[in-house]
Motif scaffolding. Structure first.
Motif, PDB file in Angstrom:
ATOM      1  N   MET B  45       0.751  -1.246  -0.438  1.00 33.30           N
ATOM      2  CA  MET B  45       0.430  -0.396   0.133  1.00 33.30           C
ATOM      3  C   MET B  45       0.521   1.056   0.504  1.00 33.30           C
ATOM      4  SD  MET B  45      -3.054   1.315   2.397  1.00 33.30           S
ATOM      5  CE  MET B  45      -1.152   1.515   4.046  1.00 33.30           C
ATOM      6  N   HIS B  46       2.146   1.351   0.568  1.00 34.88           N
ATOM      7  CA  HIS B  46       2.671   2.630   0.833  1.00 34.88           C
ATOM      8  C   HIS B  46       3.360   2.503  -0.847  1.00 34.88           C
ATOM      9  CE1 HIS B  46       2.059   2.433   5.627  1.00 34.88           C
ATOM     10  NE2 HIS B  46       2.647   3.215   5.204  1.00 34.88           N
ATOM     11  N   ALA B  47       3.607   1.796  -0.703  1.00 32.44           N
ATOM     12  CA  ALA B  47       5.352   1.124  -2.147  1.00 32.44           C
ATOM     13  C   ALA B  47       4.266   1.903  -3.709  1.00 32.44           C
ATOM     14  CB  ALA B  47       5.228   0.037  -1.991  1.00 32.44           C
ATOM     15  N   ASN B  48       2.888   1.626  -3.392  1.00 34.25           N
ATOM     16  CA  ASN B  48       1.986   1.837  -4.774  1.00 34.25           C
ATOM     17  C   ASN B  48       1.730   3.200  -4.881  1.00 34.25           C
ATOM     18  OD1 ASN B  48       3.327  -0.759  -5.941  1.00 34.25           O
ATOM     19  ND2 ASN B  48       0.322  -1.404  -6.050  1.00 34.25           N
ATOM     20  N   GLY B  50       3.246   5.972  -3.162  1.00 36.95           N
ATOM     21  CA  GLY B  50       4.027   6.696  -3.823  1.00 36.95           C
ATOM     22  C   GLY B  50       4.706   6.675  -2.713  1.00 36.95           C
ATOM     23  N   TYR B  51       4.804   5.614  -1.352  1.00 39.97           N
ATOM     24  CA  TYR B  51       5.489   6.206  -0.511  1.00 39.97           C
ATOM     25  C   TYR B  51       7.062   5.050  -0.095  1.00 39.97           C
ATOM     26  CZ  TYR B  51       2.158   9.422   0.758  1.00 39.97           C
ATOM     27  OH  TYR B  51       0.763  10.917   0.950  1.00 39.97           O
ATOM     28  N   ARG B  52       7.662   5.460  -0.952  1.00 41.26           N
ATOM     29  CA  ARG B  52       8.580   4.489  -1.205  1.00 41.26           C
ATOM     30  C   ARG B  52       9.566   4.254   0.570  1.00 41.26           C
ATOM     31  NH1 ARG B  52      12.378   5.181  -5.340  1.00 41.26           N
ATOM     32  NH2 ARG B  52      11.009   3.932  -6.906  1.00 41.26           N
ATOM     33  N   ALA B  55       7.883   2.401   2.927  1.00 38.33           N
ATOM     34  CA  ALA B  55       7.327   0.969   2.404  1.00 38.33           C
ATOM     35  C   ALA B  55       8.767   0.069   2.956  1.00 38.33           C
ATOM     36  CB  ALA B  55       6.892   0.908   0.758  1.00 38.33           C
ATOM     37  N   MET B  58       8.922  -2.198   5.978  1.00 36.82           N
ATOM     38  CA  MET B  58       8.581  -3.653   6.109  1.00 36.82           C
ATOM     39  C   MET B  58       8.662  -4.742   5.066  1.00 36.82           C
ATOM     40  SD  MET B  58       4.966  -1.571   6.110  1.00 36.82           S
ATOM     41  CE  MET B  58       5.233   0.288   5.662  1.00 36.82           C
ATOM     42  N   GLN B  86       8.209  -6.436  -6.908  1.00 36.65           N
ATOM     43  CA  GLN B  86       9.181  -4.688  -6.362  1.00 36.65           C
ATOM     44  C   GLN B  86      10.282  -5.290  -5.939  1.00 36.65           C
ATOM     45  OE1 GLN B  86       6.906  -1.561  -6.489  1.00 36.65           O
ATOM     46  NE2 GLN B  86       5.223  -2.088  -6.772  1.00 36.65           N
ATOM     47  N   ARG B  89      13.907  -4.539  -6.805  1.00 39.97           N
ATOM     48  CA  ARG B  89      14.325  -3.671  -7.565  1.00 39.97           C
ATOM     49  C   ARG B  89      14.533  -2.615  -5.812  1.00 39.97           C
ATOM     50  NH1 ARG B  89       9.692  -1.618 -10.255  1.00 39.97           N
ATOM     51  NH2 ARG B  89       8.575  -4.171 -10.632  1.00 39.97           N
TER      52      ARG B  89
END
Lengths: 481, 236
Positions: B45-48, B50-52, B55, B58, B86, B89
């Motif tokens: 949820m964070h990564a997608n 825009g909060y890499r 994220a 976790m 993901q 990467r």
């Protein structure tokens, strides 16, 4: 030593005037529009799937297309200079435009120099992007779109809603109404039969083709080693514009380059099947400078940057420049199908628009577009040049300005979830907090769900029930074994 | 083989039955399942959204917790896709554990070589292939292969099955109108089948579609397909 300067962002019709969710709202509520989009996208989608399935080496073609475009992006400055040299040697004049305004100034000046007060236009996304028609009109020059769908949109004083099918949002009754209202020479008894509508447009346009002295086109491809420009079209209007007038002005985005003439072999297979679902498009016109006694005798190429160098500078976002404007991603996108093209604000709608427009303008100026996708991935599967659109969407979301309340929520959640101990406590609290409410809802409705919540959770409960935490979390169940 | 269960945050809190089902299936097949208690969330949820940076803790926690296992089973296509697609990467040390992370049907069919898990479920069921399972993991026919072996089940085909339901994580909240329009069409296709049960491999998509089905009192129950595979017909 000077610091490197970040390349300038673009201007023109590539910005969303309203955030995507706001602009999509009326479109979603318009049942006629929804029906038109649904029928049209599904028809083209099915056609594309059929003809793509016929090609045994389709995946190899996609890989080839992707590799050629990546090569172009790696050595764009060199290829642009090669194109300029080849086109100039063949008798064309090459102009360079940093942004939309500069490109428009060049075209206006060239049209005036040709002594014309009207131009005929071949459908071109680049000229839509730089708002050329508006600039020509401001300079007292009439611009006539000759592509049938572009003509409909122009007469309707509207903007295109789709890259390939600009009038996709109209049905034939609506088109008949536009023709009768705005096309002076439309027959009084015009019916809404497609053939009758096309014939009315043909008669209307014929006079324009024969009288125009200047034509404006874009290009699907610009070949560096020969200086050749290529336009792929279906109606023949492009062929008329490219051969009849004395002066031809081609407005071309710098990313349209291909290194060699033989590279066309790949793209002339990928493009028609991906865009119109045809094995081969009806008209492929190529012109290389000036040929004495044949076609336009004064040929100008305006190479437009308008933010493309900024896109090129980002290694993750760069593949967006590989786009060949086939619109397969629009036709397969469930979000585009419901919201339509206008919700995206820019001339580039759909999934490709959601990654291209924010990169051309800078993400802050188009911050809602990277979120106009569920990341379902259907666009990536159909892209003939394998642009990983979901990956670029997520990449751009990192750069988008985040709403303060959302940022605070995400940070708190991250703080809780990074610690197994805090997470276990949070789960227990959430389950306990929902306990009596869940039990009450279960007695009342038979399910542990909520039907109406205040803002911002109302965004969820407006159309769907929200599940409440279970009476025991999984880890509680596991612990009791 | 040391198998660990990554339950996912949504399942742990709201859909524990899915994790219980996975545990039962694997135990019935003779495997031991570990549930490392230090797990939290995959960070999708964070990564997608825009909060890499948010994220990343976790992502690192997942590697710490699961790196010692031979196989990690995840009853969610989208969380598995996050980890497999993901993670390498975002955090290169995650590459190895990401490769050992499987969606339930991959573990059963590819790793354990099982298609008949000994289930019985006498209901009419339709199956929605969720986007990440379909297009990022390429699960293909695996979940249906498993469901076809279930005794008593009647599987009916879902129209426009491969079209997204409109959930998309935070998309459902950020674009509620478009999300609702997609949901409405998906629910209509589900009702067209006449099935009494809608199965899928992702409880988040199911919460969205199930929430829509409940709102319109369709009488169709949305369940994770693991729960069908866990049923044996015996009263539990």
């Amino acid at each position: 030593m000077s610091h490197p300067v970040a390349p300038a962002t673009g201007s023109g019709r590539i910005r969303t005037p309203l955030p995507f969710p706001t602009a999509a709202k009326p479109a979603v509520a318009d049942t006629q529009l929804r029906a038109n989009l649904h029928r049209a996208t599904r028809t083209i989608r099915a056609k594309r799937a059929r003809v793509v399935d016929e090609v045994p080496d389709w995946e190899a073609l996609r890989d080839a297309g992707s590799a050629i475009k990546a090569d172009v992006q790696r050595r764009l400055p060199e290829l642009l200079e090669q194109f300029e040299a080849s086109a100039t040697a063949a008798g064309a004049t090459v102009h360079w435009a940093r942004d939309a305004a500069e490109a428009c100034r060049i075209v206006v000046a060239l049209t005036r120099a040709a002594g014309a007060d009207e131009v005929v236009k071949v459908k071109s996304m680049a000229t839509q992007e730089i708002e050329l028609n508006e600039a020509l009109e401001a300079a007292g020059i009439a611009a006539y779109e000759t592509d049938l769908a572009e003509l409909i949109v122009q007469l309707g004083e509207d903007t295109p809603s789709h890259i390939l099918v600009p009038a996709i949002h109209y049905n034939r009754a609506q088109i008949r109404e536009i023709f009768q209202r705005r096309m002076s020479d439309a027959p009084a008894d015009l019916s809404d039969e497609p053939a009758a509508l096309a014939e009315a447009a043909r008669v209307h346009l014929r006079r324009r083709f024969l009288s125009a002295r200047v034509a404006v086109s874009g290009a699907n491809f610009a070949v560096a080693d020969t200086g050749t420009l290529v336009v792929v079209e279906s109606e023949g209007n492009g062929r008329m514009c490219l051969t009849l007038p004395e002066t031809l002005i081609s407005v071309v985005g710098v990313e349209k380059l291909l290194p060699t003439f033989t590279d066309l072999e790949v793209f002339l297979q990928l493009l028609p099947r991906s865009s119109t679902g045809e094995r081969m498009n009806p008209y492929t016109s190529m012109w290389t400078g000036v040929t004495p006694g044949d076609g336009p005798q004064d040929v100008h190429v305006v190479l437009v940057d308008n933010g493309r160098s900024a896109v090129l500078a980002d290694p993750v976002g760069r593949p967006a420049l590989s786009c060949i404007r086939c619109s397969a991603c629009l036709n397969v996108c469930p979000v585009y199908e419901r919201a339509g093209g206008h919700a995206y604000g820019s001339v580039y709608p759909g999934p490709i628009g959601a990654i291209l427009s924010p990169q051309l303008t800078g993400v802050a100026d188009n911050a809602s577009l990277p979120y106009a996708s569920t990341l379902c991935g259907a666009c990536y599967d159909v892209c003939p040049v394998k642009i990983n659109i979901p990956e670029i969407l997520v990449h751009l979301r990192q750069q988008a300005p985040h709403p303060p309340a959302e940022r605070a929520t995400m940070r708190v959640l991250s703080w809780v979830m990074r610690s197994p101990r805090r997470w276990a406590v949070a789960l227990r609290l959430a389950r306990a907090g929902a306990g009596p409410l869940g039990a009450y809802r279960e007695r009342r409705t038979g399910a542990r769900t909520l039907r109406r919540l205040p803002w911002p959770a109302s965004a969820w409960t407006r159309s769907r029930d929200l599940p409440l935490p279970a009476p025991q979390t999984f880890r509680e169940w596991w612990g009791k074994q | 083989m040391r198998i660990a269960l990554f339950i996912t945050c949504v399942n742990d809190l709201a859909f524990p039955a899915t994790g219980i089902a996975v545990t039962r299936i694997l135990r019935r097949l003779g495997h031991t399942v570990d549930f490392p208690a230090d797990q939290t969330c995959c960070g999708q949820m964070h990564a997608n959204t825009g909060y890499r940076a948010e994220a990343m803790p976790m992502v690192r926690n997942y590697v710490d917790v699961f790196d010692s296992y031979d196989a990690i089973v995840v009853p969610s296509g989208s969380c598995t896709a996050m980890i497999r697609d993901q993670y390498p990467r975002l955090h290169p040390p995650a590459t190895s554990v990401a490769a050992r992370t499987y969606e339930l049907s991959e573990l059963l069919v590819d790793v354990l070589g099982v298609t008949d898990v000994g289930a019985e479920f006498p209901e009419t069921v339709t199956y929605h292939p969720t986007c990440h399972g379909l297009r990022m993991l390429r699960l293909g026919d695996r979940p249906l292969t498993l469901l076809r072996q279930v005794r008593g089940i009647k599987l009916v085909e879902l129209g426009d099955a491969e079209e997204c339901c409109g959930f998309g994580g935070t998309f459902a909240l950020k674009n509620p109108d478009v999300s609702t329009a997609m949901l409405t069409d998906k629910c209509a296709r589900v009702r067209d089948t006449g099935a009494r049960v809608l199965a899928a491999a992702d409880n988040s998509c199911l919460a969205h579609i199930g929430g829509g089905l409940d709102r319109h009192r369709s009488g169709v129950r949305a369940v994770h397909y693991a729960e069908i595979l866990a049923e044996t017909g015996a009263t539990s």
